[in-house]
Design a protein around this motif. Structure first.
Motif, mmCIF file in Angstrom:
data_model
loop_
_atom_site.group_PDB
_atom_site.id
_atom_site.type_symbol
_atom_site.label_atom_id
_atom_site.label_comp_id
_atom_site.label_asym_id
_atom_site.label_seq_id
_atom_site.Cartn_x
_atom_site.Cartn_y
_atom_site.Cartn_z
ATOM 1 N N ALA A 67 52.993 45.121 54.918
ATOM 2 C CA ALA A 67 52.988 45.904 56.160
ATOM 3 C C ALA A 67 51.704 46.721 56.309
ATOM 4 N N GLN A 68 50.941 46.852 55.243
ATOM 5 C CA GLN A 68 49.730 47.674 55.253
ATOM 6 C C GLN A 68 48.456 46.875 55.507
ATOM 7 N N THR A 69 48.590 45.606 55.846
ATOM 8 C CA THR A 69 47.419 44.783 56.139
ATOM 9 C C THR A 69 47.687 43.946 57.379
ATOM 10 N N GLU A 70 46.641 43.644 58.099
ATOM 11 C CA GLU A 70 46.776 42.823 59.303
ATOM 12 C C GLU A 70 46.822 41.331 58.966
ATOM 13 N N ASP A 71 46.343 40.955 57.794
ATOM 14 C CA ASP A 71 46.280 39.547 57.405
ATOM 15 C C ASP A 71 47.619 39.059 56.860
ATOM 16 N N ARG A 72 47.873 37.782 57.042
ATOM 17 C CA ARG A 72 49.073 37.165 56.496
ATOM 18 C C ARG A 72 48.932 37.066 54.977
ATOM 19 N N PRO A 73 50.061 37.121 54.253
ATOM 20 C CA PRO A 73 49.995 37.060 52.788
ATOM 21 C C PRO A 73 49.247 35.848 52.248
ATOM 22 N N GLY A 74 49.379 34.691 52.876
ATOM 23 C CA GLY A 74 48.672 33.499 52.403
ATOM 24 C C GLY A 74 47.163 33.663 52.457
ATOM 25 N N LYS A 75 46.678 34.275 53.524
ATOM 26 C CA LYS A 75 45.243 34.517 53.659
ATOM 27 C C LYS A 75 44.773 35.539 52.626
ATOM 28 N N VAL A 76 45.561 36.587 52.432
ATOM 29 C CA VAL A 76 45.225 37.597 51.424
ATOM 30 C C VAL A 76 45.156 36.941 50.046
ATOM 31 N N TYR A 77 46.142 36.111 49.733
ATOM 32 C CA TYR A 77 46.194 35.416 48.453
ATOM 33 C C TYR A 77 44.917 34.618 48.207
ATOM 34 N N ILE A 78 44.556 33.782 49.164
ATOM 35 C CA ILE A 78 43.368 32.926 49.010
ATOM 36 C C ILE A 78 42.104 33.762 48.865
ATOM 37 N N ARG A 79 41.977 34.801 49.652
ATOM 38 C CA ARG A 79 40.768 35.621 49.608
ATOM 39 C C ARG A 79 40.659 36.412 48.310
ATOM 40 N N ILE A 80 41.786 36.879 47.770
ATOM 41 C CA ILE A 80 41.743 37.591 46.482
ATOM 42 C C ILE A 80 41.349 36.622 45.368
ATOM 43 N N VAL A 81 41.938 35.435 45.350
ATOM 44 C CA VAL A 81 41.573 34.439 44.327
ATOM 45 C C VAL A 81 40.075 34.161 44.379
ATOM 46 N N GLN A 82 39.535 33.969 45.583
ATOM 47 C CA GLN A 82 38.102 33.683 45.711
ATOM 48 C C GLN A 82 37.257 34.857 45.244
ATOM 49 N N ALA A 83 37.650 36.080 45.604
ATOM 50 C CA ALA A 83 36.896 37.265 45.174
ATOM 51 C C ALA A 83 36.905 37.391 43.656
ATOM 52 N N LEU A 84 38.062 37.158 43.036
ATOM 53 C CA LEU A 84 38.148 37.224 41.577
ATOM 54 C C LEU A 84 37.316 36.118 40.928
ATOM 55 N N GLN A 85 37.401 34.911 41.472
ATOM 56 C CA GLN A 85 36.621 33.797 40.927
ATOM 57 C C GLN A 85 35.131 34.099 41.003
ATOM 58 N N ASP A 86 34.681 34.614 42.133
ATOM 59 C CA ASP A 86 33.263 34.954 42.296
ATOM 60 C C ASP A 86 32.840 36.007 41.272
ATOM 61 N N GLU A 87 33.670 37.028 41.093
ATOM 62 C CA GLU A 87 33.331 38.106 40.160
ATOM 63 C C GLU A 87 33.314 37.593 38.719
ATOM 64 N N LEU A 88 34.300 36.802 38.353
ATOM 65 C CA LEU A 88 34.329 36.250 36.992
ATOM 66 C C LEU A 88 33.114 35.373 36.733
ATOM 67 N N GLU A 89 32.785 34.513 37.683
ATOM 68 C CA GLU A 89 31.616 33.646 37.520
ATOM 69 C C GLU A 89 30.335 34.455 37.400
ATOM 70 N N SER A 90 30.211 35.533 38.172
ATOM 71 C CA SER A 90 28.999 36.355 38.097
ATOM 72 C C SER A 90 28.855 37.024 36.732
ATOM 73 N N ARG A 91 29.963 37.186 36.033
ATOM 74 C CA ARG A 91 29.950 37.793 34.693
ATOM 75 C C ARG A 91 29.887 36.738 33.589
ATOM 76 N N GLY A 92 29.831 35.469 33.977
ATOM 77 C CA GLY A 92 29.787 34.401 32.978
ATOM 78 C C GLY A 92 31.126 34.158 32.308
ATOM 79 N N ASP A 93 32.213 34.582 32.923
ATOM 80 C CA ASP A 93 33.562 34.433 32.375
ATOM 81 C C ASP A 93 34.191 33.176 32.978
ATOM 82 N N GLU A 94 34.641 32.266 32.138
ATOM 83 C CA GLU A 94 35.156 30.988 32.605
ATOM 84 C C GLU A 94 36.666 30.976 32.832
ATOM 85 N N HIS A 95 37.321 32.129 32.721
ATOM 86 C CA HIS A 95 38.758 32.185 32.974
ATOM 87 C C HIS A 95 39.060 31.865 34.441
#
Length: 95
Positions: free
Chosen positions: A49-77
């Protein structure tokens, strides 16, 4: 990465994507995915209720943000996430 670093990274990514009011907490566990690749499991206390985006969009965008951050740190998780409402979050804690 240390547990506090992972939790902070998870909070930052979640709040940047969904907004600070939509993400209250995050819990992180290390493990493997279905193909035995190293993975981090990020479980979010999420108030849709605290975001305008649908949960599916939030899910995908968080995964991408985490993946980008992990890759920038050289972390392969691989980042795996769950978005839980308050009821499911509380059940998770009691389990």
């Amino acid at each position: 990465m240390t547990q506090p670093d992972l939790e902070q990274m998870g909070l930052t990514a979640g709040r940047q994507v969904a907004g600070p009011a939509a993400i209250e907490q995050v819990a992180v566990e290390s493990g493997v995915d279905a193909w035995d690749r190293p993975a981090y499991r990020f479980t979010y206390l999420f108030d849709s209720a605290q975001t305008e985006d649908r949960p599916g969009k939030v899910y995908i965008r968080i995964v991408q943000a985490l993946q980008d951050e992990l890759e920038s740190r050289g972390d392969e998780h691989i980042p795996l996430i769950k978005l839980l409402d308050r009821t499911d979050w509380d059940k998770r804690i009691r389990a």
